[in-house]
Scaffold this motif. Structure first.
Motif, short mmCIF file in Angstrom:
data_model
loop_
_atom_site.label_atom_id
_atom_site.label_comp_id
_atom_site.label_asym_id
_atom_site.label_seq_id
_atom_site.Cartn_x
_atom_site.Cartn_y
_atom_site.Cartn_z
N ALA A 171 0.83 -1.21 0.00
CA ALA A 171 0.00 0.00 0.00
C ALA A 171 0.86 1.26 0.00
O ALA A 171 0.58 2.22 -0.73
CB ALA A 171 -0.93 -0.01 1.21
N VAL A 172 1.93 1.27 0.80
CA VAL A 172 2.82 2.44 0.85
C VAL A 172 3.54 2.61 -0.48
O VAL A 172 3.67 3.74 -0.99
CB VAL A 172 3.83 2.29 2.00
CG1 VAL A 172 4.91 3.36 1.92
CG2 VAL A 172 3.12 2.37 3.36
N ALA A 173 4.00 1.50 -1.05
CA ALA A 173 4.71 1.59 -2.34
C ALA A 173 3.79 2.09 -3.45
O ALA A 173 4.19 2.93 -4.27
CB ALA A 173 5.28 0.22 -2.70
N ARG A 174 2.54 1.58 -3.48
CA ARG A 174 1.62 2.02 -4.52
C ARG A 174 1.15 3.45 -4.29
O ARG A 174 0.80 4.15 -5.24
CB ARG A 174 0.40 1.08 -4.57
CG ARG A 174 0.67 -0.29 -5.13
CD ARG A 174 1.20 -0.22 -6.54
NE ARG A 174 0.33 0.51 -7.44
CZ ARG A 174 -0.64 -0.03 -8.16
NH1 ARG A 174 -0.86 -1.34 -8.06
NH2 ARG A 174 -1.37 0.69 -8.98
N GLY A 175 1.12 3.90 -3.04
CA GLY A 175 0.58 5.21 -2.75
C GLY A 175 1.59 6.32 -2.60
O GLY A 175 1.23 7.44 -2.23
N ARG A 176 2.86 6.05 -2.90
CA ARG A 176 3.88 7.07 -2.66
C ARG A 176 3.67 8.30 -3.54
O ARG A 176 3.95 9.43 -3.12
CB ARG A 176 5.28 6.48 -2.87
CG ARG A 176 5.60 6.04 -4.29
CD ARG A 176 6.94 5.36 -4.38
NE ARG A 176 7.31 5.01 -5.73
CZ ARG A 176 6.89 3.91 -6.35
NH1 ARG A 176 6.09 3.06 -5.72
NH2 ARG A 176 7.27 3.66 -7.59
N ARG A 177 3.16 8.10 -4.77
CA ARG A 177 2.93 9.27 -5.64
C ARG A 177 1.73 10.09 -5.15
O ARG A 177 1.64 11.29 -5.42
CB ARG A 177 2.69 8.82 -7.07
CG ARG A 177 3.94 8.30 -7.76
CD ARG A 177 3.76 8.24 -9.25
NE ARG A 177 2.71 7.29 -9.63
CZ ARG A 177 2.30 7.10 -10.89
NH1 ARG A 177 2.82 7.82 -11.86
NH2 ARG A 177 1.37 6.22 -11.16
N ILE A 178 0.81 9.43 -4.42
CA ILE A 178 -0.35 10.14 -3.89
C ILE A 178 0.01 10.87 -2.61
O ILE A 178 -0.28 12.05 -2.45
CB ILE A 178 -1.51 9.16 -3.64
CG1 ILE A 178 -1.95 8.50 -4.95
CG2 ILE A 178 -2.69 9.86 -3.00
CD1 ILE A 178 -3.02 7.45 -4.78
N PHE A 179 0.66 10.15 -1.68
CA PHE A 179 0.91 10.71 -0.36
C PHE A 179 2.10 11.67 -0.34
O PHE A 179 2.16 12.55 0.52
CB PHE A 179 1.14 9.59 0.65
CG PHE A 179 -0.03 8.65 0.76
CD1 PHE A 179 -1.30 9.13 1.06
CD2 PHE A 179 0.13 7.29 0.58
CE1 PHE A 179 -2.38 8.27 1.16
CE2 PHE A 179 -0.95 6.42 0.68
CZ PHE A 179 -2.20 6.92 0.97
N LEU A 180 3.06 11.49 -1.24
CA LEU A 180 4.28 12.29 -1.21
C LEU A 180 4.37 13.33 -2.31
O LEU A 180 5.32 14.11 -2.35
CB LEU A 180 5.52 11.37 -1.28
CG LEU A 180 5.65 10.33 -0.17
CD1 LEU A 180 6.88 9.48 -0.39
CD2 LEU A 180 5.68 11.00 1.20
N GLY A 181 3.40 13.33 -3.20
CA GLY A 181 3.45 14.26 -4.32
C GLY A 181 2.30 15.25 -4.30
O GLY A 181 1.51 15.30 -3.36
N PRO A 182 2.18 16.03 -5.35
CA PRO A 182 1.09 17.02 -5.42
C PRO A 182 -0.30 16.39 -5.38
O PRO A 182 -1.27 17.06 -5.04
CB PRO A 182 1.34 17.72 -6.76
CG PRO A 182 2.78 17.44 -7.09
CD PRO A 182 3.09 16.11 -6.50
N ALA A 183 -0.39 15.10 -5.73
CA ALA A 183 -1.69 14.43 -5.77
C ALA A 183 -2.35 14.35 -4.40
O ALA A 183 -3.56 14.16 -4.31
CB ALA A 183 -1.54 13.02 -6.36
N ARG A 184 -1.57 14.49 -3.32
CA ARG A 184 -2.19 14.41 -1.99
C ARG A 184 -3.20 15.53 -1.77
O ARG A 184 -4.08 15.43 -0.91
CB ARG A 184 -1.12 14.43 -0.90
CG ARG A 184 -0.37 15.74 -0.75
CD ARG A 184 0.62 15.66 0.41
NE ARG A 184 1.37 16.89 0.57
CZ ARG A 184 2.49 17.17 -0.05
NH1 ARG A 184 3.00 16.27 -0.91
NH2 ARG A 184 3.11 18.31 0.15
N GLN A 185 -3.07 16.61 -2.53
CA GLN A 185 -4.02 17.71 -2.40
C GLN A 185 -5.40 17.34 -2.96
O GLN A 185 -6.38 18.04 -2.69
CB GLN A 185 -3.49 18.95 -3.12
CG GLN A 185 -2.17 19.47 -2.53
CD GLN A 185 -1.62 20.65 -3.31
OE1 GLN A 185 -2.20 21.08 -4.28
NE2 GLN A 185 -0.48 21.16 -2.87
N THR A 186 -5.46 16.25 -3.74
CA THR A 186 -6.74 15.82 -4.28
C THR A 186 -7.50 14.90 -3.33
O THR A 186 -8.64 14.54 -3.60
CB THR A 186 -6.53 15.08 -5.62
OG1 THR A 186 -5.79 13.86 -5.39
CG2 THR A 186 -5.76 15.94 -6.60
#
Length: 213
Positions: A171-186
């Protein structure tokens, strides 16, 4: 008189585009439709994965809670509080770990709904799938461990560690672009999801502290 220009050959690029468009509108297969169909099929499988793992997780968690309630009298007189201590059997103690799994699933349900509205969608679906699968496997393994008492299997604790660490790691590996990038604002929770998440967290804290009282 001005010279007459020759008409373009019937097999030119314009004709190919028109023919391909006509075949598409008529529903007839054209060049590349096999690849498009494969992409659509893959997209459908990706979308259904969170649903399949969600159903598996809910069936596992609710099934274990139901079995414990129905077969409570068949459980041993001493039930584990932790890996190193036990206490006399009670309904609260018997249902404590299955209820923790159930409330964890409620929390993941609220989180996954917020994630699946974010982008990139494939990563959000991967995170949701991994978390649902983790809770489903944890519920099954801990349910099996409870019903095997007073016999303790040395393999189940290792299987639990592998399921939880592996699932959370994916889950952490798949979500790194969401949680650590600009996508977390979505990522955003609506009012109902916030209430559900707060209820699940409060329930988890209460269940963890219950043996102390």
């Amino acid at each position: 008189m001005p010279p007459t220009l020759p008409s373009p050959p019937s097999g030119g690029p314009e004709s190919d585009i028109e023919n391909a468009s006509a075949r598409y509108n008529d529903g007839a297969p054209g060049p590349g439709t096999g690849f498009v169909d494969e992409l659509r099929s893959t997209s459908t499988r990706i979308r259904t994965m969170p649903l399949v793992t969600r159903l598996f997780s809910w069936a596992s968690a609710l099934g274990v809670v139901t079995l414990v309630a129905l077969l409570y009298d068949r459980l041993p007189e001493l039930l584990p509080v932790t890996r190193w201590s036990s206490a006399p059997r009670s309904l609260l103690l018997a249902l404590r770990v299955p209820s923790i799994n159930l409330m964890s699933l409620v929390l993941i349900e609220a989180l996954s709904r917020a994630l699946l509205r974010s982008s990139p969608q494939a990563d959000a679906q991967g995170v949701a799938t991994a978390l649902f699968l983790t809770i489903g496997m944890k519920a099954l393994l801990e349910g099996a461990e409870l019903f095997l008492l007073p016999t303790r299997s040395p393999l189940i604790p290792w299987a639990l560690v592998a399921a939880v660490v592996g699932g959370v790691g994916v889950a952490v590996a798949r979500g790194r672009r969401i949680f650590l990038g600009p996508a977390r604002q979505t990522i955003h929770f609506d009012r109902v999801e916030k209430l559900v998440a707060a209820f699940a967290i409060a329930s988890l804290v209460a269940l963890q502290l219950a043996p102390a009282f």
